[in-house]
Design a protein around this motif. Structure first.
Motif, mmCIF file in Angstrom:
data_model
loop_
_atom_site.group_PDB
_atom_site.id
_atom_site.type_symbol
_atom_site.label_atom_id
_atom_site.label_comp_id
_atom_site.label_asym_id
_atom_site.label_seq_id
_atom_site.Cartn_x
_atom_site.Cartn_y
_atom_site.Cartn_z
ATOM 1 N N ASP A 150 -6.403 38.441 83.328
ATOM 2 C CA ASP A 150 -6.130 39.342 84.551
ATOM 3 C C ASP A 150 -5.978 41.081 84.010
ATOM 4 N N GLY A 151 -5.142 41.185 83.275
ATOM 5 C CA GLY A 151 -5.163 42.577 82.446
ATOM 6 C C GLY A 151 -6.821 42.913 82.048
ATOM 7 N N PHE A 152 -7.244 42.234 81.524
ATOM 8 C CA PHE A 152 -8.701 42.516 81.379
ATOM 9 C C PHE A 152 -9.499 42.780 82.616
ATOM 10 N N ARG A 153 -9.415 42.052 83.471
ATOM 11 C CA ARG A 153 -10.017 42.160 84.639
ATOM 12 C C ARG A 153 -9.743 43.352 85.586
ATOM 13 N N ARG A 154 -8.529 43.841 85.386
ATOM 14 C CA ARG A 154 -7.981 44.990 85.960
ATOM 15 C C ARG A 154 -8.520 46.263 85.188
ATOM 16 N N GLY A 155 -9.325 46.058 84.176
ATOM 17 C CA GLY A 155 -9.971 47.019 83.297
ATOM 18 C C GLY A 155 -9.254 47.560 81.873
ATOM 19 N N ALA A 156 -8.338 46.746 81.445
ATOM 20 C CA ALA A 156 -7.546 47.290 80.501
ATOM 21 C C ALA A 156 -8.754 47.468 79.221
ATOM 22 N N LYS A 157 -8.651 48.589 78.687
ATOM 23 C CA LYS A 157 -9.624 49.012 77.408
ATOM 24 C C LYS A 157 -9.181 48.163 76.245
ATOM 25 N N ALA A 158 -7.892 47.835 76.006
ATOM 26 C CA ALA A 158 -7.662 47.343 74.628
ATOM 27 C C ALA A 158 -6.437 46.481 74.890
#
Ligand code: GLN
Length: 396
Positions: free
Chosen positions: A154-162
């Motif tokens: 979910d976090g990566f889907r929301r664009g987390a860079k790292a």
């Protein structure tokens, strides 16, 4: 007075290091800020004495002295299962603290998101704030400190860079398994994100658990920024020697951040530490055996006085449950911070309030470390025993 930046109003000083100051002022046994109470290896001290007269005493190369980086490349290469280029893939920093700050500043723009597991080492909050990044927290759920991979995705889907992975984890002692790291790695590849690891406790992992470095997993090296330090491994927390290992493009950018933050880590101490980096594997095996013994001894002591705690699989930290105390009339309404201050003044033992590690509302945990001589740990148990006597109505 002119106004200060908004930035400095958004975080507090380190509670860990504040507890150390209060502990020192009160003459308590300090089990808050984690550092060993024994000397570094003799070979490193001898080297340091020699350096005092022979140097170097001036700046090293900004991203680390050549011989230090070469020794580091050899040692880390064994862990990462690949040849590390000492000129292109390593940045020597002022401790793991600067390594982490440098890594986050290297990959995050203001407004970028960054995934952080909770509980987390308190520096990561400040690392994010000072880089302008917004943390997205993913809970590590006790007793195993498992996490929901869907929340990471979910976090990566929301664009987390790292994503920051502290392995083994301060404060909860979690050791990330190969499967967990592989799953995080697959997501990092799929969403084109970085894994920033903090592996300063890599050698403090207790059997049957073993340390797996994320950067050693197949196909992941280009997506991992490994942060580490010599502090815990060689009992040199005051030497401030840390490092970043990353693919060349990332390391080159990190070198610039590091250069303008600190210019470089202390040259004489890098020189003196080379001998430590060249130690044989038996040194690390003995270190693990030493801490396994300390852990087992301290946990048995906590059990003997009826204090509830987790069983750390790595690090030298243990989380102790204080909910029974907070239910007593004398402590009603106390925060964990107030409880820790009370402990320092009345029990003579310093701990860190659990709330400084959690995103969630947590008020019933404190963190103790056991990087102390057994005699000191025994004295701590005697003192904490007076505290547990309160639960049985025997104390005053
Ligand atoms: N990592 C240690 C701790 O959590 C302290 C490190 C530091 O204060 N720089 O206690």
């Amino acid at each position: 007075m002119p106004k200060l930046s908004d930035r400095v109003g958004t975080f507090t000083d380190s509670v860990i290091r504040r507890m150390t100051r209060i502990s020192d002022a009160c003459g308590a046994i300090n089990l808050s800020q984690g550092f060993p109470d024994y000397d570094p290896p003799r070979e490193m001290l001898d080297a340091l004495a020699k350096v005092a007269y022979e140097g170097p005493h001036q700046y090293a190369v900004t991203f680390g002295a050549q011989n230090f980086r070469e020794a580091l490349a050899k040692k880390a290469g064994r862990t990462l299962g690949r040849v590390i280029d000492p000129d292109r893939e390593i940045v020597v920093t002022c401790g793991g603290t600067e390594a982490m700050m440098c890594a986050v500043m290297t990959v995050c723009n203001p407004g970028d998101k960054i995934l952080v597991f909770s509980p987390f080492y308190e520096n990561y909050g400040a690392d994010a704030i000072l880089s302008g990044a917004d943390p997205i927290y993913v809970p590590l759920v006790p007793p195993e400190y498992d996490f929901d991979l869907n929340l990471v995705e979910d976090g990566f889907r929301r664009g987390a860079k790292a994503i920051i992975v502290c392995n083994p984890s301060n404060p909860c002692g979690k050791v990330f398994s190969r499967e967990e790291l592989t799953a995080i790695g697959e997501l990092a590849l799929r969403y084109d994100a970085f894994i920033i690891t903090d592996e300063v406790y890599e050698h403090l992992v207790y059997a049957p658990y073993t340390h797996v470095a994320a950067a050693s997993l197949p196909g992941l090296f280009d997506h991992v920024i490994t942060c580490n330090s010599l502090s815990k491994t060689y009992a040199v927390t005051g030497w401030r020697l840390g490092y970043v290992i990353a693919p060349e493009e990332v390391a080159e950018a990190a070198k610039k951040v590091h250069d303008f933050l600190t210019v470089g880590a202390p040259a004489p101490l890098q020189e003196a530490a080379v001998v430590g980096l060249n130690f044989p594997e038996s040194y690390y095996e003995e270190l693990r055996a030493l801490y396994t013994d300390k852990r087992d001894h301290f946990l048995a002591g906590l059990d003997s006085i009826g204090l509830k705690h987790n069983v750390p699989r790595g690090t030298y930290f243990v989380m102790v449950d204080i909910s029974d105390f907070l239910a007593l009339p004398a402590f009603k309404g106390m925060t964990d911070l107030e409880f820790c201050e009370w402990m320092i003044k009345n029990i003579g033992v310093a701990a860190v309030p659990g709330s400084s590690f959690f995103r969630e509302e947590v008020n019933d945990l404190i963190r103790l470390h056991f990087a102390r001589e057994k005699e000191t740990l025994d004295e701590v148990i005697v003192r904490l025993g007076k505290m547990t006597a309160l639960l049985n109505g025997q104390g005053s």
